[in-house]
Design an enzyme around this catalytic site. Structure first.
Site, PDB file in Angstrom:
ATOM      1  N   ASP A 207      -4.683   4.296   3.634  1.00  0.00           N
ATOM      2  CA  ASP A 207      -3.644   3.533   2.944  1.00  0.00           C
ATOM      3  C   ASP A 207      -4.040   3.474   1.475  1.00  0.00           C
ATOM      4  O   ASP A 207      -5.109   3.965   1.093  1.00  0.00           O
ATOM      5  CB  ASP A 207      -3.501   2.128   3.546  1.00  0.00           C
ATOM      6  CG  ASP A 207      -2.068   1.602   3.424  1.00  0.00           C
ATOM      7  OD1 ASP A 207      -1.556   1.549   2.281  1.00  0.00           O
ATOM      8  OD2 ASP A 207      -1.462   1.258   4.454  1.00  0.00           O
ATOM      9  N   HIS A 282       2.155   4.929   0.741  1.00  0.00           N
ATOM     10  CA  HIS A 282       0.860   4.304   1.036  1.00  0.00           C
ATOM     11  C   HIS A 282      -0.247   5.351   0.941  1.00  0.00           C
ATOM     12  O   HIS A 282      -1.088   5.475   1.834  1.00  0.00           O
ATOM     13  CB  HIS A 282       0.881   3.649   2.422  1.00  0.00           C
ATOM     14  CG  HIS A 282       1.713   2.395   2.466  1.00  0.00           C
ATOM     15  ND1 HIS A 282       1.327   1.225   1.838  1.00  0.00           N
ATOM     16  CD2 HIS A 282       2.915   2.131   3.039  1.00  0.00           C
ATOM     17  CE1 HIS A 282       2.255   0.298   2.034  1.00  0.00           C
ATOM     18  NE2 HIS A 282       3.240   0.827   2.748  1.00  0.00           N
ATOM     19  N   GLU A 347       7.915   2.401   4.261  1.00  0.00           N
ATOM     20  CA  GLU A 347       7.979   1.833   2.923  1.00  0.00           C
ATOM     21  C   GLU A 347       7.822   2.858   1.800  1.00  0.00           C
ATOM     22  O   GLU A 347       7.122   2.622   0.826  1.00  0.00           O
ATOM     23  CB  GLU A 347       6.908   0.734   2.786  1.00  0.00           C
ATOM     24  CG  GLU A 347       7.128  -0.401   3.769  1.00  0.00           C
ATOM     25  CD  GLU A 347       6.124  -1.529   3.629  1.00  0.00           C
ATOM     26  OE1 GLU A 347       6.573  -2.689   3.636  1.00  0.00           O
ATOM     27  OE2 GLU A 347       4.915  -1.269   3.532  1.00  0.00           O
ATOM     28  N   TRP A 413       8.928  -1.871  13.784  1.00  0.00           N
ATOM     29  CA  TRP A 413       8.183  -2.979  13.160  1.00  0.00           C
ATOM     30  C   TRP A 413       9.072  -3.908  12.339  1.00  0.00           C
ATOM     31  O   TRP A 413       8.801  -5.086  12.230  1.00  0.00           O
ATOM     32  CB  TRP A 413       7.045  -2.434  12.290  1.00  0.00           C
ATOM     33  CG  TRP A 413       7.456  -1.805  10.981  1.00  0.00           C
ATOM     34  CD1 TRP A 413       7.910  -0.541  10.800  1.00  0.00           C
ATOM     35  CD2 TRP A 413       7.435  -2.420   9.690  1.00  0.00           C
ATOM     36  NE1 TRP A 413       8.174  -0.312   9.474  1.00  0.00           N
ATOM     37  CE2 TRP A 413       7.885  -1.451   8.768  1.00  0.00           C
ATOM     38  CE3 TRP A 413       7.077  -3.682   9.221  1.00  0.00           C
ATOM     39  CZ2 TRP A 413       7.989  -1.720   7.399  1.00  0.00           C
ATOM     40  CZ3 TRP A 413       7.175  -3.947   7.858  1.00  0.00           C
ATOM     41  CH2 TRP A 413       7.634  -2.975   6.962  1.00  0.00           C
ATOM     42  N   TYR A 438       2.946  -9.388  14.574  1.00  0.00           N
ATOM     43  CA  TYR A 438       2.136  -9.246  13.360  1.00  0.00           C
ATOM     44  C   TYR A 438       1.064 -10.331  13.339  1.00  0.00           C
ATOM     45  O   TYR A 438       1.316 -11.481  12.981  1.00  0.00           O
ATOM     46  CB  TYR A 438       3.036  -9.276  12.114  1.00  0.00           C
ATOM     47  CG  TYR A 438       3.452  -7.866  11.717  1.00  0.00           C
ATOM     48  CD1 TYR A 438       3.955  -7.002  12.689  1.00  0.00           C
ATOM     49  CD2 TYR A 438       3.307  -7.388  10.415  1.00  0.00           C
ATOM     50  CE1 TYR A 438       4.304  -5.692  12.362  1.00  0.00           C
ATOM     51  CE2 TYR A 438       3.654  -6.081  10.084  1.00  0.00           C
ATOM     52  CZ  TYR A 438       4.151  -5.240  11.063  1.00  0.00           C
ATOM     53  OH  TYR A 438       4.486  -3.954  10.743  1.00  0.00           O
ATOM     54  N   PHE A 439      -0.141  -9.930  13.711  1.00  0.00           N
ATOM     55  CA  PHE A 439      -1.204 -10.910  13.877  1.00  0.00           C
ATOM     56  C   PHE A 439      -1.913 -11.224  12.552  1.00  0.00           C
ATOM     57  O   PHE A 439      -2.909 -11.940  12.527  1.00  0.00           O
ATOM     58  CB  PHE A 439      -2.198 -10.437  14.948  1.00  0.00           C
ATOM     59  CG  PHE A 439      -1.589 -10.310  16.323  1.00  0.00           C
ATOM     60  CD1 PHE A 439      -0.325 -10.819  16.608  1.00  0.00           C
ATOM     61  CD2 PHE A 439      -2.281  -9.687  17.356  1.00  0.00           C
ATOM     62  CE1 PHE A 439       0.246 -10.707  17.872  1.00  0.00           C
ATOM     63  CE2 PHE A 439      -1.725  -9.564  18.629  1.00  0.00           C
ATOM     64  CZ  PHE A 439      -0.461 -10.072  18.877  1.00  0.00           C
ATOM     65  N   ASP A 440      -1.382 -10.663  11.454  1.00  0.00           N
ATOM     66  CA  ASP A 440      -1.896 -11.089  10.144  1.00  0.00           C
ATOM     67  C   ASP A 440      -1.113 -12.317   9.646  1.00  0.00           C
ATOM     68  O   ASP A 440      -1.467 -12.903   8.635  1.00  0.00           O
ATOM     69  CB  ASP A 440      -1.815  -9.953   9.113  1.00  0.00           C
ATOM     70  CG  ASP A 440      -0.430  -9.347   8.959  1.00  0.00           C
ATOM     71  OD1 ASP A 440       0.395  -9.459   9.905  1.00  0.00           O
ATOM     72  OD2 ASP A 440      -0.154  -8.749   7.898  1.00  0.00           O
ATOM     73  N   TRP A 488      -2.911  -6.103   9.959  1.00  0.00           N
ATOM     74  CA  TRP A 488      -3.041  -5.626   8.575  1.00  0.00           C
ATOM     75  C   TRP A 488      -4.055  -6.528   7.887  1.00  0.00           C
ATOM     76  O   TRP A 488      -4.080  -7.736   8.131  1.00  0.00           O
ATOM     77  CB  TRP A 488      -1.682  -5.686   7.875  1.00  0.00           C
ATOM     78  CG  TRP A 488      -0.635  -4.888   8.582  1.00  0.00           C
ATOM     79  CD1 TRP A 488       0.326  -5.357   9.425  1.00  0.00           C
ATOM     80  CD2 TRP A 488      -0.463  -3.464   8.546  1.00  0.00           C
ATOM     81  NE1 TRP A 488       1.080  -4.320   9.914  1.00  0.00           N
ATOM     82  CE2 TRP A 488       0.609  -3.149   9.391  1.00  0.00           C
ATOM     83  CE3 TRP A 488      -1.122  -2.432   7.885  1.00  0.00           C
ATOM     84  CZ2 TRP A 488       1.060  -1.838   9.583  1.00  0.00           C
ATOM     85  CZ3 TRP A 488      -0.688  -1.127   8.081  1.00  0.00           C
ATOM     86  CH2 TRP A 488       0.395  -0.842   8.912  1.00  0.00           C
TER      87      TRP A 488
HETATM   88  C1  ACM Z   1       4.319  -1.876   8.056  1.00  0.00           C
HETATM   89  O1  ACM Z   1       4.065  -3.058   8.340  1.00  0.00           O
HETATM   90  N1  ACM Z   1       4.514  -1.506   6.790  1.00  0.00           N
HETATM   91  C2  ACM Z   1       4.458  -0.864   9.077  1.00  0.00           C
END
Ligand code: ACM
Ligand code: ZN
Length: 782
Positions: A207, A282, A347, A413, A438-440, A488
């Protein structure tokens, strides 16, 4: 040897009357399909025979893993030995792979009697899961390591279990680019995945903030792409870019030997490792190393934090970019035997592509309509290469845009919509929506939690996730392979913090993906988690101990025709106190003992009591009115992301607060609020009001107008009034507003409320033209 058999046949069958179905000691996560608890126990001693079906390497490996657990925990040291197929009457613990076709793949049968423990897997994976269940039937200390536990009794209750997973894909993701995690932690993460019978590790290896995999052909990826200047002391979004002359000292990468070690370690635990190599966006860290793969030629440095949008992406008009990708993927595929290769695809800001002569020329020569189709061209070209090597491409749901590659699998997602669209087109889907996976995101009150990226996803919310959307037909549902939790790491700098964010939410997801839908039960799961926490203690996992806030919900009890209020928390056994008069509760006032009636307006405050003190309060406005518990028919649908609790949410007597992520508001994405409340009988109505929330930063806007109308038969409605909203949209703060209407008593049975959404974000907004949210709560009728 002979002595061993003699002695082990003397194993006692100790009758333990406390063991019965539903016994708290049977606390397996994820919950098995079928459990029958019997009387008695099997005690493992250093005289117990440990056997596997001779000649079967997988059975031997798993038997040895089991022996390793016992030994590490300070238990008996057993040596696994081969045994023939007639093992049913042999005394000992027997590991066998027996494909008899009675169970789905990954299924197993576990039988514990006073004589023996027999684990029969349909496959090697099934046998391994049977072993995991056996571990969870032993005392939690079985998960400890390097600890001698003299005198510990290693006893298993007599039981029969038949078990298999609901979904074939049960995954956890980890981003090692935003922060780098040592190999040792990766192995621990894989252990956790395997312990809870998940089977996929999605390794987000590249990334913007760092390239993390050794690629022999492109040494600058490791020399330059893997490092940035160290600004760990600054908040993620406030880090300066590298200056000329500054040394890049934060980062690292995994060598190919380390990667091989991780993949082999995972394989022994039936965890597939899917590598992700991000493209076309990314990828600034690639451009920092090889600026010739950009549209502009650079120069670039590896970002120290995030900035948005990140427009510098791989050039789609330059053939050498594709050569680079193919070279990299060739080395990646030599390291990872997984069927799937993840190429990111999310993205991608197209600013540079719009200005780049090479990209524009590609659009022309390939007859593409726009940059979205250029991205589709990009992904299809990479897919062709991946397919030619016998592998399958996965990408984030943006790969649907401009036309999806023929064989691609989609990771949904940005909600479940991408997954629905892909399944309808006959593509495989992995569900990992930001709403549940999303565990962040924060898992408890942000005021008391370590800084997170945002959002709010509690353990209960994860547990409530249903991977198969109601919109799909039975046939289309087959394309939903399973679900995955994403971690993330922008705000997660250390392994300990990663554990804190992942656990126990991954336990909830493990059960979502394994346990039959109709066997899921939040209260039961939550109770089983108490034992699971002891296991996690033994494993030295820094799990989150749960929110200290009380959750307030209401329900209408049809039998007593009363509105009941229920208090719950993530801290079982910790007392809760509450008041309904607006005063703060004291540690001794109004101890909560069970659901209580609400019969008037009030202001509810509730909190946990710990060490003689009331912890942080949860506060809600209660509105007692005539529509409570009445049936609501929705003419336009609310979003699965913000259900507010479902069809009763707007007539449950509780009004949402400014902390809208905590689940009390009902959200309509792009849709209007349009519904009819059936009051049951014709009755005088004289006031109606409905509350909305606005938070422009979060794309939530007040409605443009609200119309109330009444009917006595549900067919002919007469409008009472239309309110036009005049409040400004362009304000930062989160605000709540009540749209109300009072009029002379009017007899009616049906009340229609229609709030017209703004529809899309206004032109000045960052989401201009994109669907916006309308957030509503209590519709009170008097
Ligand atoms: C993502 O959360 N950008 C896949
Ligand atoms: Zn270009």
């Amino acid at each position: 040897m002979h002595r061993k058999i003699l002695l082990s046949s003397l194993l006692l069958c100790i009758v333990s009357l406390s063991l019965s179905a539903g016994n708290p000691e049977i606390s397996i996560i994820p919950k098995p399909v079928k459990i029958k608890v019997l009387q008695g126990t099997f005690r493992i001693s250093d005289r117990t025979q440990l056997l596997f079906t001779a000649g079967n390497e997988e059975a031997m490996n798993t038997a040895r893993l089991f022996a390793g657990h016992l030994e590490m925990a300070g238990g008996p040291v057993l040596t696994a030995l081969g045994v023939g197929q007639n093992y049913k009457k042999i005394t000992g613990i027997i590991f066998s792979i027996r494909k008899d076709g009675t169970l789905p793949a990954e299924g197993y049968k576990l039988t514990v009697s006073a004589t023996n423990i027999i684990i029969e897997g349909e496959t090697g994976a099934g046998l391994f899961y049977g072993m995991q269940t056996l571990l969870q039937l032993l005392p939690p200390e079985i998960f400890a390591y390097q600890s001698l536990q003299p005198g510990k009794v290693w006893e298993v209750p007599c039981i029969q279990i038949q078990d298999y997973p609901r979904f074939g894909y049960r995954g956890m993701h980890l981003d090692v680019s935003r922060h780098f995690f040592p190999k040792e932690f990766i192995l621990k993460y894989i252990d956790l995945i395997a312990t809870f019978k998940m089977n996929t590790f999605h390794w987000h290896l590249t990334d913007d903030n760092g390239w993390r995999i050794e690629i022999k052909k492109y040494p600058k990826l490791m020399q330059i792409g893997a490092w940035h200047t160290d600004h760990e002391d600054l908040p993620w979004n406030q880090r300066p870019q590298q200056l000329p002359g500054e040394r890049a000292t934060y980062g690292g990468y995994y060598t190919q030997d380390e990667i091989r070690e991780v993949v082999a370690y995972a394989a022994k635990r039936y965890v597939t490792v899917i590598p992700e190599i991000e493209m076309p966006a990314h990828s600034v860290e690639v451009l920092a190393a090889y600026p010739q793969f950009s549209c502009t030629g650079g120069p670039f440095t590896v970002p120290t934090g995030s900035y948005w949008p990140n427009s510098d992406i791989l050039c789609a008009g330059n053939d050498s970019v594709f050569t680079f990708i193919e070279d990299v993927l060739t080395e990646v595929m030599s390291l990872f035997p997984s069927k799937y290769i993840h190429i990111g695809g999310d993205e991608a800001d197209k600013t540079r592509w719009k200005e780049c002569p090479k990209c524009q020329s590609r659009i022309k020569t390939e007859g593409l309509k726009d940059e979205k189709e250029l991205q589709s061209y990009f992904v299809k070209r990479v897919e062709k290469f991946i397919s030619s090597k016998g592998r399958k491409l996965i990408g984030w749901d943006e790969i649907l845009e401009g036309g999806i590659a023929p064989e691609a699998t989609v990771m949904s997602w940005r909600g479940i919509e991408g997954g629905i669209a892909a399944a309808r087109q006959g593509h495989d889907v992995i569900m990992t929506p930001g709403s549940h996976c999303y565990f962040d995101y924060y898992q408890a009150d942000p005021k008391t939690e370590p800084k997170a990226i945002g959002g709010y996803i509690t353990l209960k919310k994860v547990y409530s996730f249903e991977p198969i959307p109601g919109e799909l037909t039975k046939e289309q549902s087959k394309y939903i392979l399973g679900a995955q939790g994403n971690l993330w790491t922008e705000f997660i700098p250390t392994p300990e913090h990663a554990e804190y964010m992942a656990v126990p939410r991954m336990n909830a997801l493990a059960e979502v993906t394994w346990t039959p839908k109709n066997e899921k039960n939040w209260n039961d799961f939550h109770k089983r988690m108490e034992t699971c926490f002891h296991r996690l203690d033994a494993l030295h996992v820094n799990y989150c101990k749960g929110s200290n806030k009380v959750e307030i919900t209401t329900y209408f009890d049809q039998k007593s025709s009363a509105l009941k209020c229920r208090l719950e928390s993530e801290q079982p056994g910790v007392p809760m106190v509450y008041t309904i008069d607006g005063n703060d509760p004291t540690p001794t006032t109004n101890l909560y003992t069970g659901p209580f009636d609400i019969s008037r307006n009030g202001y509810l405050k509730a909190g946990l009591v710990r060490d003689g003190k009331v912890m942080e309060l949860t506060e809600r406005t209660m509105l007692f009115h005539k529509a409570i518990g009445k049936k609501v028919k929705y003419l336009e649908l609310y979003s699965y992301r913000y259900t507010g609790g479902g069809d009763e949410a707007l007539v449950d007597g509780l009004r949402g607060t400014v902390e809208f992520r905590q689940g009390n508001w009902q959200g309509f994405l792009g849709n209007n609020l349009d519904l009819i409340i059936d009051m049951g009988t014709v009755q005088p109505i004289k006031t109606i009001f409905v509350t909305f929330l606005q938070s422009s930063k979060s794309w939530i806007f007040f409605p443009d107008s609200v119309t109330f109308s009444l009917s006595s038969n549900g067919k002919k409605f007469h409008s009472i009034n239309e309110y036009l909203n005049t409040d400004p949209k362009k304000i930062e703060e989160t605000v709540i507003k009540q749209f109300s209407n009072s009029f002379p008593d009017t007899p009616a049975r049906f009340i229609r409320v229609r709030a017209k959404s703004t529809g899309v974000c206004p032109p000045w907004h960052e989401g201009a033209g994109e669907p916006c949210w309308l957030f509503a709560d209590e519709i009170a009728v008097y």
